[in-house]
Design a protein around this motif. Structure first.
Motif, PDB file in Angstrom:
ATOM      1  N   GLU A 265     -42.364  27.862 -12.334  1.00  0.00           N
ATOM      2  CA  GLU A 265     -43.656  27.202 -12.523  1.00  0.00           C
ATOM      3  C   GLU A 265     -44.070  27.240 -13.987  1.00  0.00           C
ATOM      4  O   GLU A 265     -44.560  26.244 -14.534  1.00  0.00           O
ATOM      5  N   HIS A 266     -43.866  28.377 -14.646  1.00  0.00           N
ATOM      6  CA  HIS A 266     -44.183  28.490 -16.066  1.00  0.00           C
ATOM      7  C   HIS A 266     -43.343  27.505 -16.891  1.00  0.00           C
ATOM      8  O   HIS A 266     -43.856  26.827 -17.787  1.00  0.00           O
ATOM      9  N   VAL A 267     -42.046  27.454 -16.594  1.00  0.00           N
ATOM     10  CA  VAL A 267     -41.146  26.604 -17.379  1.00  0.00           C
ATOM     11  C   VAL A 267     -41.446  25.129 -17.158  1.00  0.00           C
ATOM     12  O   VAL A 267     -41.472  24.336 -18.109  1.00  0.00           O
ATOM     13  N   VAL A 268     -41.678  24.737 -15.918  1.00  0.00           N
ATOM     14  CA  VAL A 268     -41.962  23.329 -15.620  1.00  0.00           C
ATOM     15  C   VAL A 268     -43.249  22.888 -16.309  1.00  0.00           C
ATOM     16  O   VAL A 268     -43.320  21.796 -16.898  1.00  0.00           O
ATOM     17  N   ILE A 269     -44.269  23.735 -16.277  1.00  0.00           N
ATOM     18  CA  ILE A 269     -45.517  23.411 -16.975  1.00  0.00           C
ATOM     19  C   ILE A 269     -45.268  23.299 -18.473  1.00  0.00           C
ATOM     20  O   ILE A 269     -45.783  22.401 -19.141  1.00  0.00           O
TER      21      ILE A 269
ATOM     22  N   HIS B  69     -37.300  26.934  -1.891  1.00  0.00           N
ATOM     23  CA  HIS B  69     -38.031  26.143  -2.874  1.00  0.00           C
ATOM     24  C   HIS B  69     -37.115  25.365  -3.807  1.00  0.00           C
ATOM     25  O   HIS B  69     -37.558  24.869  -4.836  1.00  0.00           O
ATOM     26  N   VAL B  70     -35.829  25.245  -3.453  1.00  0.00           N
ATOM     27  CA  VAL B  70     -34.901  24.496  -4.310  1.00  0.00           C
ATOM     28  C   VAL B  70     -35.342  23.046  -4.453  1.00  0.00           C
ATOM     29  O   VAL B  70     -35.364  22.485  -5.555  1.00  0.00           O
ATOM     30  N   HIS B  71     -35.705  22.415  -3.335  1.00  0.00           N
ATOM     31  CA  HIS B  71     -36.091  20.995  -3.383  1.00  0.00           C
ATOM     32  C   HIS B  71     -37.286  20.797  -4.302  1.00  0.00           C
ATOM     33  O   HIS B  71     -37.308  19.868  -5.120  1.00  0.00           O
ATOM     34  N   ASP B  72     -38.283  21.682  -4.182  1.00  0.00           N
ATOM     35  CA  ASP B  72     -39.465  21.561  -5.032  1.00  0.00           C
ATOM     36  C   ASP B  72     -39.098  21.751  -6.497  1.00  0.00           C
ATOM     37  O   ASP B  72     -39.648  21.080  -7.380  1.00  0.00           O
ATOM     38  N   ALA B  73     -38.188  22.675  -6.762  1.00  0.00           N
ATOM     39  CA  ALA B  73     -37.783  22.930  -8.151  1.00  0.00           C
ATOM     40  C   ALA B  73     -37.096  21.712  -8.758  1.00  0.00           C
ATOM     41  O   ALA B  73     -37.389  21.304  -9.884  1.00  0.00           O
ATOM     42  N   ILE B  74     -36.169  21.114  -8.009  1.00  0.00           N
ATOM     43  CA  ILE B  74     -35.466  19.925  -8.506  1.00  0.00           C
ATOM     44  C   ILE B  74     -36.451  18.779  -8.709  1.00  0.00           C
ATOM     45  O   ILE B  74     -36.414  18.066  -9.716  1.00  0.00           O
ATOM     46  N   ALA B  75     -37.371  18.605  -7.739  1.00  0.00           N
ATOM     47  CA  ALA B  75     -38.355  17.535  -7.851  1.00  0.00           C
ATOM     48  C   ALA B  75     -39.264  17.745  -9.056  1.00  0.00           C
ATOM     49  O   ALA B  75     -39.744  16.783  -9.663  1.00  0.00           O
ATOM     50  N   ALA B  76     -39.505  19.002  -9.416  1.00  0.00           N
ATOM     51  CA  ALA B  76     -40.399  19.306 -10.531  1.00  0.00           C
ATOM     52  C   ALA B  76     -39.733  19.167 -11.888  1.00  0.00           C
ATOM     53  O   ALA B  76     -40.399  19.215 -12.905  1.00  0.00           O
ATOM     54  N   GLY B  77     -38.404  18.999 -11.915  1.00  0.00           N
ATOM     55  CA  GLY B  77     -37.750  18.782 -13.193  1.00  0.00           C
ATOM     56  C   GLY B  77     -36.588  19.702 -13.501  1.00  0.00           C
ATOM     57  O   GLY B  77     -35.995  19.617 -14.579  1.00  0.00           O
ATOM     58  N   VAL B  78     -36.242  20.618 -12.582  1.00  0.00           N
ATOM     59  CA  VAL B  78     -35.096  21.487 -12.813  1.00  0.00           C
ATOM     60  C   VAL B  78     -33.813  20.677 -12.649  1.00  0.00           C
ATOM     61  O   VAL B  78     -33.613  20.012 -11.639  1.00  0.00           O
ATOM     62  N   THR B  79     -32.951  20.708 -13.654  1.00  0.00           N
ATOM     63  CA  THR B  79     -31.754  19.870 -13.669  1.00  0.00           C
ATOM     64  C   THR B  79     -30.625  20.465 -12.846  1.00  0.00           C
ATOM     65  O   THR B  79     -29.884  19.736 -12.184  1.00  0.00           O
TER      66      THR B  79
ATOM     67  N   VAL C 199     -21.238  24.356 -15.965  1.00  0.00           N
ATOM     68  CA  VAL C 199     -22.562  24.134 -15.368  1.00  0.00           C
ATOM     69  C   VAL C 199     -23.477  23.425 -16.360  1.00  0.00           C
ATOM     70  O   VAL C 199     -24.167  22.457 -16.018  1.00  0.00           O
ATOM     71  N   LEU C 200     -23.482  23.879 -17.616  1.00  0.00           N
ATOM     72  CA  LEU C 200     -24.357  23.268 -18.610  1.00  0.00           C
ATOM     73  C   LEU C 200     -23.913  21.857 -18.974  1.00  0.00           C
ATOM     74  O   LEU C 200     -24.746  20.978 -19.222  1.00  0.00           O
ATOM     75  N   ASP C 201     -22.605  21.614 -19.014  1.00  0.00           N
ATOM     76  CA  ASP C 201     -22.102  20.260 -19.298  1.00  0.00           C
ATOM     77  C   ASP C 201     -22.601  19.279 -18.236  1.00  0.00           C
ATOM     78  O   ASP C 201     -23.063  18.171 -18.557  1.00  0.00           O
ATOM     79  N   VAL C 202     -22.499  19.674 -16.980  1.00  0.00           N
ATOM     80  CA  VAL C 202     -22.957  18.816 -15.890  1.00  0.00           C
ATOM     81  C   VAL C 202     -24.473  18.634 -15.964  1.00  0.00           C
ATOM     82  O   VAL C 202     -24.994  17.525 -15.763  1.00  0.00           O
ATOM     83  N   ALA C 203     -25.193  19.699 -16.267  1.00  0.00           N
ATOM     84  CA  ALA C 203     -26.656  19.614 -16.354  1.00  0.00           C
ATOM     85  C   ALA C 203     -27.090  18.657 -17.452  1.00  0.00           C
ATOM     86  O   ALA C 203     -28.006  17.842 -17.261  1.00  0.00           O
ATOM     87  N   MET C 204     -26.449  18.726 -18.617  1.00  0.00           N
ATOM     88  CA  MET C 204     -26.806  17.830 -19.719  1.00  0.00           C
ATOM     89  C   MET C 204     -26.503  16.385 -19.363  1.00  0.00           C
ATOM     90  O   MET C 204     -27.299  15.476 -19.634  1.00  0.00           O
ATOM     91  N   ALA C 205     -25.343  16.146 -18.733  1.00  0.00           N
ATOM     92  CA  ALA C 205     -24.983  14.780 -18.341  1.00  0.00           C
ATOM     93  C   ALA C 205     -25.959  14.244 -17.307  1.00  0.00           C
ATOM     94  O   ALA C 205     -26.410  13.084 -17.389  1.00  0.00           O
ATOM     95  N   ARG C 206     -26.317  15.064 -16.336  1.00  0.00           N
ATOM     96  CA  ARG C 206     -27.261  14.625 -15.309  1.00  0.00           C
ATOM     97  C   ARG C 206     -28.622  14.331 -15.921  1.00  0.00           C
ATOM     98  O   ARG C 206     -29.281  13.346 -15.560  1.00  0.00           O
ATOM     99  N   PHE C 207     -29.064  15.178 -16.852  1.00  0.00           N
ATOM    100  CA  PHE C 207     -30.363  14.973 -17.491  1.00  0.00           C
ATOM    101  C   PHE C 207     -30.383  13.641 -18.241  1.00  0.00           C
ATOM    102  O   PHE C 207     -31.369  12.899 -18.170  1.00  0.00           O
ATOM    103  N   LYS C 208     -29.315  13.322 -18.961  1.00  0.00           N
ATOM    104  CA  LYS C 208     -29.265  12.057 -19.708  1.00  0.00           C
ATOM    105  C   LYS C 208     -29.342  10.860 -18.757  1.00  0.00           C
ATOM    106  O   LYS C 208     -30.025   9.874 -19.046  1.00  0.00           O
ATOM    107  N   VAL C 209     -28.630  10.942 -17.633  1.00  0.00           N
ATOM    108  CA  VAL C 209     -28.669   9.850 -16.655  1.00  0.00           C
ATOM    109  C   VAL C 209     -30.078   9.708 -16.085  1.00  0.00           C
ATOM    110  O   VAL C 209     -30.621   8.594 -15.986  1.00  0.00           O
ATOM    111  N   GLU C 210     -30.685  10.827 -15.709  1.00  0.00           N
ATOM    112  CA  GLU C 210     -32.027  10.776 -15.124  1.00  0.00           C
ATOM    113  C   GLU C 210     -33.050  10.252 -16.117  1.00  0.00           C
ATOM    114  O   GLU C 210     -33.944   9.478 -15.752  1.00  0.00           O
ATOM    115  N   GLU C 211     -32.931  10.644 -17.382  1.00  0.00           N
ATOM    116  CA  GLU C 211     -33.868  10.157 -18.395  1.00  0.00           C
ATOM    117  C   GLU C 211     -33.691   8.664 -18.633  1.00  0.00           C
ATOM    118  O   GLU C 211     -34.662   7.938 -18.854  1.00  0.00           O
TER     119      GLU C 211
END
Length: 212
Positions: A84-88, A108-118, A133-145
């Motif tokens: 919650e702190h990080v998402v805010i 609470h995984v679904h809520d975390a992903i919906a809130a912006g956790v990659t 893990v970080l390579d996939v996270a960065m690629a997913r973030f770029k696609v989502e953005e």
């Protein structure tokens, strides 16, 4: 000419303050050991750990000052509160967020992903797993953005079309113009003022509202 090396990804870790908990706190020692393993994996993979921050009220200010490329949440039983702190803290300036935890409460995984956790990683952590893990996270973030920008552009274009249609209707009603002529007037005014047609249309509507 040789290609210059890529800049190391700048990472902020959000985690408990200490890696040396009380001697009789078994759970805290397990957390500390996993935190050390995570940091070893990051350094071995060539990442730049620019700060380790606690999940507190000052986190948004710290992230705004540091401007990291990625935020890693290293959390245990307090994963939900930490998230919650990080998402805010990243709400106004989005960044990829990766959670590493051994907490097997995934309610609470679904809520975390919906809130912006990659990426939400629940399991024991081996250093060699960190980079994939970080390579996939960065690629997913770029696609989502990219999708987020496309959606925002589509909404903006739709809103602009509505504004232009309203302005055309106003010209047609007040000046007795046909639709094509009303649009031509808007286009000429936009060219004269070096503005977009939607901007001229909005100014016209604002003036009409003011004059009644």
């Amino acid at each position: 000419m040789a290609t210059p090396p890529a800049r190391a990804l700048r990472i902020v870790i959000v985690a408990p303050d200490t890696l040396v908990p009380e001697a009789d706190d078994t759970e805290a020692w397990g957390q500390a050991e996993r935190s050390r393993s995570l940091r070893i994996g990051l350094l071995e993979a060539g990442y730049d750990i620019v700060a380790v921050l606690p999940p507190d009220m000052y986190l948004p200010d710290h992230l705004a000052r540091i401007q990291p490329d990625l935020v890693i949440v290293d959390a245990e039983s307090q994963a939900r509160d930490t998230l919650e702190h990080v998402v805010i803290a990243t709400r106004d300036e989005r960044r990829p967020i990766v959670l590493f935890t051994n907490d097997d409460d995934t309610s609470h995984v679904h809520d975390a992903i919906a809130a912006g956790v990659t990426a939400y990683v629940v399991a024991g952590l081996a250093p060699e797993r960190v980079k994939p893990v970080l390579d996939v996270a960065m690629a997913r973030f770029k696609v989502e953005e990219g999708l987020r920008r496309e959606l925002a552009d589509a909404k903006s274009q739709l809103q602009e079309r509505k504004v232009i249609e309203r302005a055309k209707g106003l010209l047609m009603q007040r000046l007795g113009l046909g639709e094509e002529e009303a649009y031509a007037r808007l286009r000429r005014a936009a060219m004269d003022k070096k503005l977009r047609i939607a901007e001229i249309a909005q100014r016209m509507l604002d003036a009409a509202d003011l004059l009644g």
